[in-house]
Design a protein around this motif. Sequence first.
Motif, mmCIF file in Angstrom:
data_model
loop_
_atom_site.group_PDB
_atom_site.id
_atom_site.type_symbol
_atom_site.label_atom_id
_atom_site.label_comp_id
_atom_site.label_asym_id
_atom_site.label_seq_id
_atom_site.Cartn_x
_atom_site.Cartn_y
_atom_site.Cartn_z
ATOM 1 N N LYS A 39 27.221 48.290 37.121
ATOM 2 C CA LYS A 39 26.321 49.087 37.912
ATOM 3 C C LYS A 39 25.540 48.011 38.955
ATOM 4 N N ILE A 40 24.592 47.239 38.594
ATOM 5 C CA ILE A 40 24.108 46.315 39.344
ATOM 6 C C ILE A 40 24.817 45.266 40.092
ATOM 7 N N THR A 41 25.672 44.724 39.170
ATOM 8 C CA THR A 41 26.405 43.661 40.061
ATOM 9 C C THR A 41 27.300 44.189 41.201
ATOM 10 N N ILE A 42 27.788 45.334 40.998
ATOM 11 C CA ILE A 42 28.489 46.113 42.143
ATOM 12 C C ILE A 42 27.374 46.417 43.088
ATOM 13 N N MET A 43 26.351 46.758 42.883
ATOM 14 C CA MET A 43 25.264 47.172 43.911
ATOM 15 C C MET A 43 24.976 45.746 44.722
ATOM 16 N N ASN B 98 40.195 55.431 41.649
ATOM 17 C CA ASN B 98 41.274 54.481 42.085
ATOM 18 C C ASN B 98 40.707 54.024 43.641
ATOM 19 N N GLU B 99 40.062 54.782 44.448
ATOM 20 C CA GLU B 99 39.706 54.427 45.830
ATOM 21 C C GLU B 99 38.368 53.492 45.476
ATOM 22 N N ILE B 100 37.686 53.812 44.835
ATOM 23 C CA ILE B 100 36.373 52.818 44.284
ATOM 24 C C ILE B 100 36.828 51.429 43.969
ATOM 25 N N ASP B 101 37.806 51.536 43.013
ATOM 26 C CA ASP B 101 38.508 50.540 42.327
ATOM 27 C C ASP B 101 38.923 49.513 43.292
ATOM 28 N N GLN B 102 39.232 49.859 44.547
ATOM 29 C CA GLN B 102 39.747 48.966 45.660
ATOM 30 C C GLN B 102 38.789 48.301 46.385
ATOM 31 N N ARG B 103 37.748 48.538 46.276
ATOM 32 C CA ARG B 103 36.705 47.856 47.155
ATOM 33 C C ARG B 103 36.401 46.610 46.633
ATOM 34 N N PRO B 104 36.231 45.729 47.588
ATOM 35 C CA PRO B 104 36.167 44.193 47.435
ATOM 36 C C PRO B 104 34.902 43.872 46.718
ATOM 37 N N ALA B 105 33.936 44.423 46.872
ATOM 38 C CA ALA B 105 32.526 44.322 46.359
ATOM 39 C C ALA B 105 32.495 44.740 44.753
ATOM 40 N N VAL B 106 33.439 45.768 44.433
ATOM 41 C CA VAL B 106 33.569 46.409 43.311
ATOM 42 C C VAL B 106 34.320 45.393 42.548
ATOM 43 N N LYS B 107 35.443 44.845 42.926
ATOM 44 C CA LYS B 107 36.152 43.648 42.273
ATOM 45 C C LYS B 107 35.439 42.492 41.823
ATOM 46 N N ARG B 108 34.480 42.139 42.716
ATOM 47 C CA ARG B 108 33.727 41.079 42.400
ATOM 48 C C ARG B 108 32.654 41.459 41.325
ATOM 49 N N VAL C 165 32.562 43.705 38.913
ATOM 50 C CA VAL C 165 33.090 43.949 37.397
ATOM 51 C C VAL C 165 33.310 42.584 36.758
ATOM 52 N N MET C 166 33.535 41.179 37.426
ATOM 53 C CA MET C 166 33.657 40.099 36.924
ATOM 54 C C MET C 166 32.433 39.587 36.470
ATOM 55 N N VAL C 167 31.161 40.143 37.033
ATOM 56 C CA VAL C 167 29.937 39.157 36.753
ATOM 57 C C VAL C 167 29.481 39.422 35.440
ATOM 58 N N ASN C 168 29.174 38.233 34.524
ATOM 59 C CA ASN C 168 28.493 38.475 33.179
ATOM 60 C C ASN C 168 29.626 39.114 32.274
ATOM 61 N N LYS C 169 30.988 38.837 32.552
ATOM 62 C CA LYS C 169 31.864 39.564 31.548
ATOM 63 C C LYS C 169 32.071 38.310 30.835
ATOM 64 N N THR C 170 32.430 38.584 29.372
ATOM 65 C CA THR C 170 32.707 37.631 28.601
ATOM 66 C C THR C 170 33.990 37.980 27.489
ATOM 67 N N TRP C 171 34.590 39.085 28.148
ATOM 68 C CA TRP C 171 35.719 39.324 27.193
ATOM 69 C C TRP C 171 37.074 39.763 28.249
ATOM 70 N N GLY C 172 38.302 40.189 27.849
ATOM 71 C CA GLY C 172 39.408 40.295 28.593
ATOM 72 C C GLY C 172 40.023 38.805 29.083
ATOM 73 N N GLU C 173 40.893 39.091 30.189
ATOM 74 C CA GLU C 173 41.694 37.937 30.665
ATOM 75 C C GLU C 173 40.443 37.076 31.133
ATOM 76 N N LEU C 174 40.788 35.658 31.027
ATOM 77 C CA LEU C 174 39.925 34.604 31.213
ATOM 78 C C LEU C 174 39.636 34.608 32.857
ATOM 79 N N SER C 175 40.579 35.081 33.687
ATOM 80 C CA SER C 175 40.498 34.761 34.894
ATOM 81 C C SER C 175 39.903 36.178 35.469
ATOM 82 N N THR C 176 39.392 36.973 34.610
ATOM 83 C CA THR C 176 38.397 38.322 35.244
ATOM 84 C C THR C 176 37.143 37.723 34.731
#
Lengths: 291, 291
Positions: free
Chosen positions: B58-62, B244-254, B256-267
Amino acid sequence: MSTNESYTPPKVWQWNKANGGNWASINRPISGATHEKTLTTGKHPFQLYSLATPNGVKITIMFEELLALGIVEAEYDAFLIDISEGAQFSSGFVDINPNSKIPALLDQSNDTPVRLFESGSILFYLAEKFNKFLPTDLKRAECMSWLFWQMGSAPYLGGGFGHFYAYAPVKIEYCIDRFSMEVKRQLDVLDQHLANNTYLCGDEYTIADIAVWPWYGALVLNRLYEAAEFLDVTSYKNVMRWANEIDQRPAVKRGVMVNKTWGELSTQLHERHDKSDFDERTQDKMSTENK
Amino acid sequence: MSTNESYTPPKVWQWNKANGGNWASINRPISGATHEKTLTTGKHPFQLYSLATPNGVKITIMFEELLALGIVEAEYDAFLIDISEGAQFSSGFVDINPNSKIPALLDQSNDTPVRLFESGSILFYLAEKFNKFLPTDLKRAECMSWLFWQMGSAPYLGGGFGHFYAYAPVKIEYCIDRFSMEVKRQLDVLDQHLANNTYLCGDEYTIADIAVWPWYGALVLNRLYEAAEFLDVTSYKNVMRWANEIDQRPAVKRGVMVNKTWGELSTQLHERHDKSDFDERTQDKMSTENK
């Protein structure tokens, strides 16, 4: 119903109306109105539709605190929503709160009425509108953090601990243990914080206290789930001190009576439409005690 | 550990460290720091200590949404708090959040630093400070009601459904059924509301959407608990459309990556200290995809 360890969930969940324990009749996997019914409205600026559960009591305490300061613009009508009868599923109630939970509030003091739901949102709205019980300085952030802390924490006390300790049709050790641990952790968070603070945000009584007291104050005062001994609440000495202090406030004494339909008859004020309603209740009590 | 129906709770609850399932090692009935450790701070106005769980995201998206509007005063350093390692129990973290949960935020843009905890409180603080994503007209109350709705509802999704469906050491039918019913009810509340509203508060994307999407959006996009089929999420068509609409926002795409330590390395972007950190990650991804 099975609580054994061999359970395998189906591929797609199905609604089994036989499950649920107490309150099962009001739990549904769908939302929206079950019946058409318009809500009654009174003459005051605020129309409250509620019940004296912890979430309901937050709002009646807030109104009584505002009125105690002489703010007549905070006059309110409190109507009873009997959730055991499904009154929260009327079309009129759902129009104010699509989530079908008490409390719900209508502010009809403006040209365009404003609907409000969620007790935290209602407390914030009233605090901002009347500029009371919410600091405007650096303590504002601290107050809002504790207000949101209550909203995110109490589901573990009410929907978790309370449900599995007091209401569920079977006593499941894993669940009682899980939620007891979390509630004790929360009590310890409060206890350590209140060791160095008179109220949750320092010296000032705020909406954070008004939100937290009906849950965690009531718990340590043994008014919730008869769980005081089980949770060893007297060990949280700072929470006890804080809870007892707030319990003595005249506005709190009035607030906890509104929309209450259980306990001693003298503690129940089913609806509140005028400040004199409390006097009548006090007279009832005196007359009962004199019998 | 017993889940059979014959369990009788003791008079006073006792801590049994053997219970708890996954995450048991970080669940305790007491609060406070377990070890002395000062937090690292960066140069930006905001210091975020978090992890890419729904509450963290929530906060990194904000922040990314604010920066996308060109508000450079919202620049932030995002440090990783590994909750599986107990980093939320360091003395430095507890000083910011006595509740030991991510996210925690320090605003060091003022002379007196301001601490913030609870994701809802942080969203509100940033919205108010920058006067963005929170209406100031009559829609303000509606926005706050939905923000608080998220805070009070998601514990039934995360601490209730998610725990008993995905994490608990045994599958307990009663619990899975209870919390599935509630989560489906919540999804239906959202679905009926989003049938008539583009976003939660009408035409405007607000902190209510930013708070609700990482939980209920992720759930219907099958990114939480692998529960999409079980909860029949595709039947909530309006929630799917909104998610789906919110998922397309560039800020949301960025975000969800922050402070992430699981999933595909590129994410994964373990820490974020500059906007160029995302570019490097994108280059990593391209270079991986070209291999």
